[in-house]
Design a protein around this motif. Structure first.
Motif, short mmCIF file in Angstrom:
data_model
loop_
_atom_site.label_atom_id
_atom_site.label_comp_id
_atom_site.label_asym_id
_atom_site.label_seq_id
_atom_site.Cartn_x
_atom_site.Cartn_y
_atom_site.Cartn_z
N ALA A 27 0.78 -1.16 -0.02
CA ALA A 27 -0.01 0.06 -0.12
C ALA A 27 1.12 1.35 0.01
CB ALA A 27 -1.09 0.08 1.17
N GLU A 28 2.02 1.13 0.64
CA GLU A 28 2.90 2.41 0.75
C GLU A 28 3.58 2.82 -0.77
OE1 GLU A 28 5.64 1.29 3.74
OE2 GLU A 28 4.62 2.01 5.44
N ARG A 29 3.44 1.84 -1.55
CA ARG A 29 3.99 1.87 -2.92
C ARG A 29 2.60 1.80 -3.79
NH1 ARG A 29 7.25 -0.58 0.26
NH2 ARG A 29 9.68 -0.16 -0.02
N ASP A 30 1.42 2.11 -3.39
CA ASP A 30 0.15 2.18 -4.17
C ASP A 30 0.10 1.00 -5.08
OD1 ASP A 30 -2.16 3.99 -4.66
OD2 ASP A 30 -1.15 4.58 -6.45
N VAL A 31 0.04 -0.11 -4.48
CA VAL A 31 0.33 -1.26 -5.11
C VAL A 31 -0.96 -2.30 -4.43
CG1 VAL A 31 1.11 -3.49 -5.92
CG2 VAL A 31 2.59 -1.53 -5.63
N PRO A 32 -2.41 -2.36 -5.18
CA PRO A 32 -3.44 -2.98 -4.68
C PRO A 32 -2.89 -4.85 -4.68
CG PRO A 32 -3.80 -2.26 -6.69
CD PRO A 32 -2.43 -1.83 -6.51
N ARG B 164 7.48 -3.78 -9.19
CA ARG B 164 7.38 -2.67 -7.93
C ARG B 164 6.89 -3.52 -6.76
NH1 ARG B 164 2.88 1.28 -7.60
NH2 ARG B 164 2.61 0.46 -9.67
#
Length: 130
Positions: A92-97, A118
């Motif tokens: 989530a900190e890397r905007d990955v669902p 990523r």
């Protein structure tokens, strides 16, 4: 043996990216794709599954979500506390669902295909360097 200690789980995380894309699809009980599904979930609205993308498309539509599968090779105890939260937070900190499917021995993370590298880097960063 299954590991339940969070620090030990992270040390042995060993995330492996599957080179094959997968898809989340609607299925029926007699759908031949159930034979290639890596996971099937029966919900009130019907049957859903995760199948190889090559098997995903049916005459009436297409895949609902194309994903990469990252398997955490650590043998995680089903009663372990904190692994899913730690992994989900890092992604989530890397905007990955992320959609997590817990198997008997391993956790399988399904992330958007375009975010797979990523996501893998984020997971590798969780492994303590000591």
């Amino acid at each position: 043996a299954a590991i339940s200690d969070l620090n030990a789980l992270l040390r042995a995380l060993d995330p492996v990216l599957d080179p094959e894309p997968y898809a989340f699809v609607e299925l029926s009980d007699d759908d031949p794709r159930t034979g290639v599904a890596v996971a099937i979930v029966r919900e009130a609205e019907g049957l859903g599954g995760i199948v190889p993308l090559a098997s995903a498309h049916d005459p009436e539509g297409s895949a609902a979500f194309v994903a990469a599968r990252i398997t955490l090779q650590v043998h995680s105890d089903l009663a372990a506390v904190g692994l899913t939260a730690t992994v989900a937070t890092a992604l989530a900190e890397r905007d990955v669902p992320c959609n997590v499917v817990a198997g008997l021995r391993h956790d399988h993370l399904f992330v958007p295909w375009d975010a797979r590298e990523r996501a893998l880097r984020a997971l590798i960063a969780l492994i303590p360097s000591d």
